[in-house]
Scaffold this motif. Structure first.
Motif, short mmCIF file in Angstrom:
data_model
loop_
_atom_site.label_atom_id
_atom_site.label_comp_id
_atom_site.label_asym_id
_atom_site.label_seq_id
_atom_site.Cartn_x
_atom_site.Cartn_y
_atom_site.Cartn_z
N TYR A 237 35.09 35.25 36.93
CA TYR A 237 34.96 36.53 37.42
C TYR A 237 34.06 37.36 37.82
O TYR A 237 32.43 37.46 38.54
CB TYR A 237 36.76 38.00 37.73
N MET A 241 31.01 38.23 40.67
CA MET A 241 30.60 39.01 40.80
C MET A 241 29.25 39.50 40.41
O MET A 241 28.43 40.40 41.45
CB MET A 241 31.60 39.98 40.53
N GLY A 247 26.90 39.20 45.45
CA GLY A 247 26.90 39.27 44.01
C GLY A 247 25.76 40.77 44.10
O GLY A 247 25.26 41.15 44.52
N THR A 435 32.74 48.28 34.22
CA THR A 435 33.81 48.51 35.62
C THR A 435 35.59 48.72 35.45
O THR A 435 35.84 49.36 36.52
CB THR A 435 33.78 46.75 36.27
N TRP A 440 37.62 50.74 41.84
CA TRP A 440 37.15 49.94 42.82
C TRP A 440 38.44 50.67 44.34
O TRP A 440 39.31 50.95 44.34
CB TRP A 440 38.06 49.11 42.83
N THR A 444 36.20 46.03 46.11
CA THR A 444 34.59 45.92 45.92
C THR A 444 34.78 47.88 44.93
O THR A 444 35.10 48.25 44.92
CB THR A 444 34.17 46.44 47.45
#
Length: 667
Positions: A237, A241, A247, A435, A440, A444
């Protein structure tokens, strides 16, 4: 001594029975399912007063005619069926043999039986633009030997003959249909290329680390070891990303390129595999008898010739074992292809889809694919054994290899190569950690810092953490007990028949891909009296049986280093046999036992390929939660990232403790 032999033989027989029940029986169910075939299925669409054949999902039945309002199909054994739509919502069903309506049908399905058929007809209603479908009406009426069916005017009607018989048709279909052949080809390409590229990275790095003494050498080994226990689907993933069509890196660099596709799958798997090859190769290069190389150099051989003619052949068993382990990991990887490329046909994903898909899935075909995967895995093992068979790689040495001091150029080559490899391997870890602290929105990532991901994790998903830890701990305890005991039977008792058979059965799950293993468990334990599917116990059993080879082999390797005279001395002093085992043998096996237990625990926590088929709520482990929040469209990956960070902490703590324990033992 006779009582000891009898006790261990009784224990061995009990283990043998358990291995048969938990290893052979599930695989036997897969074999039986693969040779079973139902009567076939197809789907019709009713729309605007007409019937039309939907070819997707059609098996065995071939259309004879398809006119407005009438569809006729036939299969090779001569059975045929005709659907004639008399008016919207009313269809007459005629068959080549009389069909009888089974009473007690429910809203959207009903059953018909005949001499050679057992038919289930299901209705799926098409929603209008407002989301309305009307009542899910499906009313069959017996009209002589025909069936008059009242249904929704706009609907799909699925016809499935569920009566099964034994046949080779599933294998013929799997080995001739282009979809399945494409999956086999893609699986082999991914396995071979990813293993090859991983070896090109890992073997030279292992040689440099084994040969030279340099600063941060221990840290380099530790970092690569840590990379080996990363959840595999997370890397998939993160790379998507970063390098997907939209990306973060592709947009920042203005690249018209995407990692999505087979090339991306291979790239991601390479960084999952190289630690396995590195660790096995490192042990082999470190164990080379230095006198062999010195003798070759003294006789005038160049360093390059000495390397290729002395070191590589001597290290071949370890390198090939690492390559085999890497190939099996690549071949059975389910999460990476699923995330990187949904359109890429590959065997683990195809077997999973065929087994679970409720709209066209075929468990018999899934079982057939499982056998194909098992055959391919066995061929890989046979190739490894064939290369090593009949050759001797042993050497007798009285001293360890002294590490060389690298030249300045070699030192910077090591730093640059090792630094690049470790940085690429830990890119997913770093991105996931960052992250997990970002917000999010609609799938996104934003630049808004937040702790809400962790708040939600500790508020809503602690049950998943408990499930992962409890199942992994239970599997580790079982593996530790049975691994050490069975290792003792194999090494010390050496029963002529029981020991080799037990050893083979215990090691068999290592070559069975996780998806295949899970299907066998579902088929074997999905009915009374052993209804375990979807429970906590089936996860524990799965992890225990699949990870037991780690505990067995580490215990076996340690036991070979313990001289039997230690036990004989204790027995001669009057100690009971079981006390000798618990008081003398087990403490001396503790180092290998800790290593085996750690491997079992780490792999149980991160296991996905079998977990994704076996778990059912509320027994949802962390790996399944992370995977769900990774692949679901618009899902909050920050939530998955927070759980992934927690998982990495859970994994790295025992790994750090074992590393420290090893270091203290070596000093």
């Amino acid at each position: 001594m006779k009582s000891l032999t009898d006790t261990w033989k009784l224990f061995s027989l009990l283990c043998l029975v358990g291995a048969v029940m938990l290893v052979l029986v599930p695989q036997l169910w897969i074999v039986i399912s693969a040779f079973k075939q139902d009567g076939g299925a197809f789907t019709l669409q009713s729309r605007n007063g007409n019937l039309s054949l939907v070819s997707e999902g059609m098996t065995r039945f071939s259309p004879i005619s398809s006119e407005n309002g009438t569809v006729q199909l036939e299969r090779p054994d001569g059975f045929s069926v005709t659907f004639e739509q008399q008016q919207p919502g009313i269809t007459l069903i005629r068959a080549s043999e009389p069909l009888e309506l089974v009473a007690g049908h429910i809203g959207t399905r009903f059953q018909l039986t005949g001499e050679n058929v057992d038919v289930l007809i299901e209705q799926t209603v098409v929603l209008d633009i407002f989301g309305n479908s009307g009542a899910p009406v499906l009313v069959p009426e017996q009209s002589g030997s025909n069936i008059l069916l009242r249904h929704e005017p706009k609907s799909f009607l699925r016809f499935q003959d569920r009566r099964q018989h034994f046949s080779l048709q599933n294998f013929r279909e799997f080995l001739t249909r282009s979809t399945y052949l494409e999956a086999i080809k893609n699986s082999l390409i991914v396995t071979v290329l990813s293993t090859l590229f991983a070896s090109l990275v890992a073997v030279p790095l292992a040689w440099m680390v084994a040969r030279y003494q340099f600063r941060w050498r221990s840290a380099c080994i530790a970092m690569i070891t840590m990379a080996s226990v990363s959840p595999p689907f997370l890397g998939a993933y993160v790379w998507r990303m970063l390098l997907g069509a939209n990306g973060l890196l592709t947009n920042a660099l203005g690249l018209d390129w995407t990692i999505v596709g087979m090339h991306g799958v291979i790239w991601v798997i390479v960084w999952l595999l190289y630690p396995l090859v590195f660790l096995m190769s490192l042990d082999s290069f470190s164990g080379v008898d230095p006198t062999l190389r010195e003798s070759a150099l003294s006789l005038g051989a160049s360093r390059r010739r000495s390397f290729w003619n002395i070191e590589v052949p001597t290290c071949l068993p370890g390198i090939l074992t690492g390559l085999y382990m890497a190939a099996m990991a690549a071949f059975s990887d389910f999460g990476t292809p699923f995330i990187i490329s949904l359109d890429l046909l590959i065997l683990p994903k195809l077997v999973y889809t065929e087994f679970l898909n409720e709209t066209g899935g075929n468990p018999s075909i899934a079982s057939t694919g499982s056998i194909i995967m098992l055959v391919i895995a066995t061929l890989f093992l046979a190739m490894q054994r064939l290369v090593l068979a009949g050759r001797s790689f042993a050497s007798v040495t009285s001293r360890k290899q002294v590490l060389d001091v690298p030249s300045t150029g070699m030192k910077w080559l090591i730093y640059g190569f090792a630094g690049t490899v470790i940085a690429l391997a830990f890119t997913p870890h770093a991105v996931v950690t960052v992250t997990s602290f970002l917000e999010w929105r609609a799938g996104t990532v934003t630049s808004v810092p937040t702790l809400s991901n962790y708040v939600n994790l500790f508020s809503n998903q602690m049950n998943s953490v408990w499930v992962s830890l409890s199942t992994a701990a239970a599997a580790t305890a079982l593996s530790l007990f049975f691994g050490l005991s069975i290792a003792y039977v194999i090494v010390r008792k050496r029963y002529r028949v029981i020991a080799p058979v037990l050893n083979g059965l215990v090691m068999t799950p290592y070559i069975i891909p996780g998806t295949v293993f899970a299907i066998g468990f579902i088929l074997a334990f999905n009915q009374e009296p052993l209804l375990l599917t979807g429970t906590w116990f089936i996860l524990v059993l799965s992890y225990f049986i699949r990870m037991l080879p780690f505990a067995l082999k580490t215990g076996e390797a340690t036991l070979y280093q313990i001289h039997p005279a230690m036990e004989d001395a204790a027995l001669s002093l009057g100690a009971k046999p079981m006390r000798v085992f618990m008081g003398v043998v087990v403490p001396m096996m503790l180092s290998g036992a800790i290593t085996g237990a750690t491997l079992v625990f780490l792999h149980s926590v991160t296991e996905l390929s079998s977990t994704i088929l076996l778990y059912r709520p509320p027994w949802t482990p962390m790996s399944a939660v992370i995977f769900q929040n990774t692949v679901s469209p618009g899902a909050n990956f920050g939530y998955a990232a927070a759980m992934a960070v927690l998982m990495m902490v859970i994994l790295y703590v025992p790994l750090a403790l074992v590393t420290r324990k090893r270091k203290s033992l070596s000093q």
